[in-house]
Design a protein around this motif. Structure first.
Motif, PDB file in Angstrom:
ATOM      1  N   ARG A  44       0.780  -1.243   0.000  1.00  0.00           N
ATOM      2  CA  ARG A  44       0.000   0.000   0.000  1.00  0.00           C
ATOM      3  C   ARG A  44       0.805   1.282   0.000  1.00  0.00           C
ATOM      4  N   ASP A  45       2.110   1.231   0.248  1.00  0.00           N
ATOM      5  CA  ASP A  45       2.838   2.475   0.467  1.00  0.00           C
ATOM      6  C   ASP A  45       3.764   2.866  -0.671  1.00  0.00           C
ATOM      7  N   SER A  46       4.681   1.988  -1.049  1.00  0.00           N
ATOM      8  CA  SER A  46       5.713   2.373  -1.998  1.00  0.00           C
ATOM      9  C   SER A  46       6.250   1.151  -2.733  1.00  0.00           C
ATOM     10  N   VAL A  47       5.819   0.996  -3.979  1.00  0.00           N
ATOM     11  CA  VAL A  47       6.317  -0.126  -4.778  1.00  0.00           C
ATOM     12  C   VAL A  47       7.815   0.005  -5.012  1.00  0.00           C
ATOM     13  N   VAL A  48       8.282   1.234  -5.237  1.00  0.00           N
ATOM     14  CA  VAL A  48       9.705   1.457  -5.505  1.00  0.00           C
ATOM     15  C   VAL A  48      10.543   1.065  -4.294  1.00  0.00           C
ATOM     16  N   ALA A  49      10.163   1.534  -3.106  1.00  0.00           N
ATOM     17  CA  ALA A  49      10.931   1.203  -1.904  1.00  0.00           C
ATOM     18  C   ALA A  49      10.905  -0.297  -1.640  1.00  0.00           C
ATOM     19  N   SER A  50       9.760  -0.931  -1.887  1.00  0.00           N
ATOM     20  CA  SER A  50       9.664  -2.374  -1.693  1.00  0.00           C
ATOM     21  C   SER A  50      10.658  -3.104  -2.569  1.00  0.00           C
ATOM     22  N   TRP A  51      10.718  -2.738  -3.859  1.00  0.00           N
ATOM     23  CA  TRP A  51      11.640  -3.407  -4.768  1.00  0.00           C
ATOM     24  C   TRP A  51      13.088  -3.066  -4.454  1.00  0.00           C
ATOM     25  N   LEU A  52      13.341  -1.836  -4.015  1.00  0.00           N
ATOM     26  CA  LEU A  52      14.714  -1.457  -3.689  1.00  0.00           C
ATOM     27  C   LEU A  52      15.261  -2.346  -2.584  1.00  0.00           C
ATOM     28  N   TYR A  53      14.453  -2.586  -1.548  1.00  0.00           N
ATOM     29  CA  TYR A  53      14.955  -3.362  -0.425  1.00  0.00           C
ATOM     30  C   TYR A  53      14.983  -4.860  -0.717  1.00  0.00           C
ATOM     31  N   THR A  54      14.181  -5.335  -1.689  1.00  0.00           N
ATOM     32  CA  THR A  54      14.317  -6.743  -2.053  1.00  0.00           C
ATOM     33  C   THR A  54      15.611  -6.990  -2.807  1.00  0.00           C
TER      34      THR A  54
END
Length: 476
Positions: A44-54
């Motif tokens: 719900r918050d940030s697709v970009v941040a999610s992918w960055l940390y994966t």
């Protein structure tokens, strides 16, 4: 600002893991908060941040850092470091804010700005103002995270963590009005970090950023250098994260679309390098336009990205739906899990030989599939009939075109010389001019259509729609 030397080499995983809190409950709670925050990003918050940390292969709790950071190790990978006690002190909302904050610093390449900017404390302050404004908007919060102030009222007092963009704007506006000058509105002021920097330099009494608010600004790394994060690795990680977010946006993810468009808007005017970067990633398609940058075969990039999105799902953090539902029913917070190694993926490539087929298309598809790890490829030529072949063999054709035969063969209903296709393909690539009766495969989301020059791109408008791209080259 005062630079503080890290007590250990921040790329040494063993040294970092050796510095952990004595209380195991603090460590466990910090890990839980971090996982829930990453789950929130993806949902719900940030697709970009999610992918960055994966893309960070190791998440390390350590007291060697005071807050959190992403560190490039110099071997092509990144580490996510976080102080467990700090995460516990600021809670879930604070953890989400801090991780988003650090991700945006990397995406805005603040560590690699011009030397003159990096040496100016006002630029650090401007970067903090810009990032925190975006964080508050994207995370839908009205204020900064806070933490307990040690030694005050037995731990009952709290203080905000970070620079409040509204407070900075108010002090800026008061200063300019005292000079008899007109300040920008808050919305204009926080437009980009460089706008903030320019306006702060107009103040008669310059502001100074407090010490210790952002790890990128108050630590030095090995040999007295800046915080360790080599430009090549960080650029690669960010590029992959943005590419994943853009693919999600093009597939209809509204959160990803809004976030990518916001990033593009905030980087406008950043020069030809940024324009080329967005063009190379294919982001302009979200606006229905393509920038004139350089000669690019866009269909090649599109096919590589689309094929990767269909075949590499096991390489990212996933939300275990069944396990998550059980955890929620028991009153526990769901956790992210890493999907392990998967079976070899099967790709079926079908070339329409009823008319002229560009050699470049065939050569590229052959090369692409051959270079994709863990992929088993099967090749067909077809016109009115289906003819399996192996790369290097001569293909024949020239008759009418029948897509249904390819569908029947891919789904195991049609045998060639008495031999059916006994495996289920994970992706089917159709290279054709598109002129034949339309078909609806059982799993249309697995079909990728490359429509040659002058062809009919009906698969894109079919119900349900299928991945479709017109094969064109040249300046776009």
């Amino acid at each position: 600002m005062v630079a503080q030397r890290s007590p250990v080499d921040l790329t040494d995983r063993r040294a970092l893991l050796a510095r952990q809190p004595d209380d195991p409950t603090v460590l466990a709670e910090a890990q839980r908060l971090k996982e829930v925050a990453l789950l929130d990003f993806g949902i719900r918050d940030s697709v970009v941040a999610s992918w960055l940390y994966t893309k960070c292969h190791h998440h390390i709790p350590t007291t060697a850092v005071e807050t959190a950071a992403v560190v490039a190790t110099g071997d092509g990978s990144c580490l996510l470091l976080y102080n467990p006690q700090f995460f516990v002190d600021i809670g879930l909302a604070g953890v989400r804010f801090v991780l988003f904050h650090e991700a945006r610093h990397l995406m805005h390449r603040h560590l690699y700005a011009e030397q003159e900017l990096r040496a100016d404390p006002l630029f650090h302050l401007a970067a903090e103002v810009s990032i925190n404004h975006v964080a508050m908007v994207r995370l839908q919060v009205t204020g900064l995270p806070s933490r307990v102030v040690p030694g005050k009222d037995a731990g009952t007092s709290h203080e905000p963590v970070g620079v409040d963009p509204r407070e900075v704007h108010q002090r800026y506006a008061d200063d300019l009005r005292d000079q008899g000058r007109e300040p920008l509105s808050y919305e204009e002021f926080v437009d980009t970090d460089l706008v903030v920097y320019r306006e702060l330099k107009r103040m008669r009494t310059p502001l100074v950023m407090p010490v210790g608010l952002c790890i990128h600004a108050d630590h030095v790394g090995r040999h007295g250098s800046e915080f360790p994060a080599d430009a090549e690795t960080v650029g690669l990680i960010i590029g992959e994260a943005l590419a994943e977010a853009i693919r999600a946006a093009l597939r209809g993810n509204r959160l990803a679309r809004d976030e990518v468009l916001n990033l593009i808007d905030r980087s406008e005017g950043g020069g030809d390098r940024l324009t080329r970067m967005w063009g190379n990633l294919g982001a302009a398609a979200l606006r229905g336009e393509t920038p004139r940058t350089r000669r690019v075969d866009w269909w090649k990039r599109w096919l590589a990205d689309t094929l990767a999105s269909k075949l590499r799902e096991g390489e990212r953090l996933v939300y275990p739906k069944k396990q998550g539902a059980v955890l929620l029913a028991l009153g526990h917070d769901p956790m992210l899990s890493r999907r392990g190694r998967e079976r070899t993926k099967v790709v079926l490539i079908a070339l329409d030989t009823s008319g002229s087929m560009p050699d470049e298309v065939v050569d590229w598809v052959t090369t692409l599939v051959g270079q994709t790890d863990g992929v088993e490829s099967h090749w067909l030529s077809f016109d009115g009939v289906v003819m399996p072949f192996v790369p290097g063999e001569r293909v024949y054709g020239g008759g009418g075109t029948n897509f249904q035969n390819v569908v029947d063969y891919a789904e195991g209903r049609l045998a060639i010389d008495g031999v059916p296709f006994e495996v289920q393909p994970d992706a089917v690539i159709m290279v054709t001019d598109g002129y034949a009766p339309h078909v609806t495969p059982a799993q249309p989301d697995r079909w990728i259509w490359l429509i040659t020059n002058g062809g009919d791109d009906w698969p894109e408008h079919h119900h349900p729609p299928m991945a479709c791209h017109r094969v064109t080259t040249g300046d776009r």
